[in-house]
Write an enzyme that holds these catalytic residues in place. Structure first.
Site: not given
Ligand code: FDA
Length: 302
Positions: A96, A130-131, A159, A180, A185, A222, A284
């Site tokens: 970051k 990262d963002m 994002q 990515r 988040a 995701t 987060r």
């Molecule tokens: P969603 O939030 O809709 O979740 C879908 C399903 O996934 C949920 O129903 C649950 O089953 C499961 N799930 C998701 N999060 C969970 C948790 N914390 N605990 C348990 N289960 C969970 N954000 C950002 O702002 N800047 C960044 O640089 C990054 N970098 C990043 C890297 C990687 C590899 C990942 C996977 C994610 C990020 N993120 C991020 C976070 C991203 O923005 C987001 O907040 C989370 O991935 C949750 O979103 P989903 O796409 O999983 O969908």
């Protein structure tokens, strides 16, 4: 409401002190964080590699206040690349920019990032920036673009919840930058981000449609089965093969889905955070899924 409260609390220094000094919460943080030391992250990375998963190591930390702290973080990242090479791990690194001094000066931060990217390139490896919250989006993209002109060993994150993301993707693709894609988040105001999940999801798929056929290797980050299914569909429609992109997921989240993707022949990278500064990252993760909070409260009261 609960999400907003948890994200607000993630910025509280007093609450952070309490949570990180408490033995029970420290133990609970291991659900999402590999440990406080690099050795623990390396062990977790080895386990992932042995299961056919790639890794991105993140040395946790944000918003450092002094140049000395930012330089310490830079040195830690240099050491991570050395260690990945020595251990022959299939791993890259995520960082970051506020940990590397973005709050101090853009030029200072750019110099720090460039030195890490040069180390990454010397091992044929890669640094992912990262963002963070939207107050940093413009500056983060600026730093990444400047460094990308000097080396291809850098990429960043877009994002889907931000209205500006489509334009950012066009600009970054124009310089061949690897991206990515994630949903986002942080707690963002209506003026900059879609407030409704359905709109974020629709934009996610729209942006994936731009990325996948672009000819560059991107990460689709995701845990949402619907986003994963849409990605697989878009890839098939555009003759993008399983080796031309990767899925990415967080350490400790949806391990069932992680195993399924690997079994189905997809490339999957696990984001493994480690370090003492785990509090905001941990908050987060709680905010993303209210059920996590209930789980932690139950454990805490036990
Ligand atoms: P969603 O939030 O809709 O979740 C879908 C399903 O996934 C949920 O129903 C649950 O089953 C499961 N799930 C998701 N999060 C969970 C948790 N914390 N605990 C348990 N289960 C969970 N954000 C950002 O702002 N800047 C960044 O640089 C990054 N970098 C990043 C890297 C990687 C590899 C990942 C996977 C994610 C990020 N993120 C991020 C976070 C991203 O923005 C987001 O907040 C989370 O991935 C949750 O979103 P989903 O796409 O999983 O969908």
């Amino acid at each position: 409401m609960l999400r907003s409260t948890l994200l607000k609390l993630s910025e509280s220094k007093g609450f952070a002190r309490w949570v990180t000094s408490n033995r029970t919460t420290r133990r609970m943080s291991h659900r999402f964080v590999a440990g406080e030391e690099l050795d623990e992250a390396i062990s977790a990375a080895r386990v992932c590699n042995d299961q056919g998963m790639l890794v991105s190591l993140d040395y946790l930390g944000e918003n450092v206040a002094t140049a000395a702290d930012a330089q310490r973080a830079r040195n830690a990242y240099l050491a991570v690349f050395d260690r990945i090479a020595a251990e022959k791990l299939h791993a890259n690194v995520s960082c970051k920019l506020t940990q590397l001094g973005l709050d101090l000066s853009l030029e200072f931060c750019e110099g720090q990032v460039l030195s890490i990217v040069e180390r990454a390139a010397s091992y044929d490896n890669f640094l992912r920036v990262d963002m963070e919250g939207s107050a940093y989006t413009e500056r983060t993209i600026d730093v990444v673009k400047r460094v990308r002109l000097r080396s291809p060993a850098i990429g960043t994150v877009i994002q889907a919840y931000l209205y500006r993301s489509e334009q950012d993707i066009q600009d970054l693709l124009a310089i061949g930058c690897r991206i990515r894609l994630c949903k986002g988040a942080y707690k963002e105001p209506l003026q900059v981000a879609y407030p409704k999940k359905d709109d974020v999801d629709a934009n996610y798929v729209k942006l994936a449609r731009l990325l996948l056929p672009s000819g560059f290797y991107h990460g689709i980050a995701t845990h949402d089965p619907r986003m994963i299914a849409a990605t697989i569909r878009v890839a098939a429609e555009n003759n993008v093969s399983k080796d031309d992109f990767e899925f990415q997921m967080l350490y400790g989240v949806r391990t069932d889905l992680q195993r399924r993707l690997v079994r189905d022949g997809y490339r999957l990278r696990i984001y493994i955070p480690y370090g003492r500064d785990w509090f905001p990252y941990f908050m987060r993760r709680l905010a993303e899924r209210p059920a996590n909070l209930a789980f932690f409260v139950r454990n805490f009261l036990r």
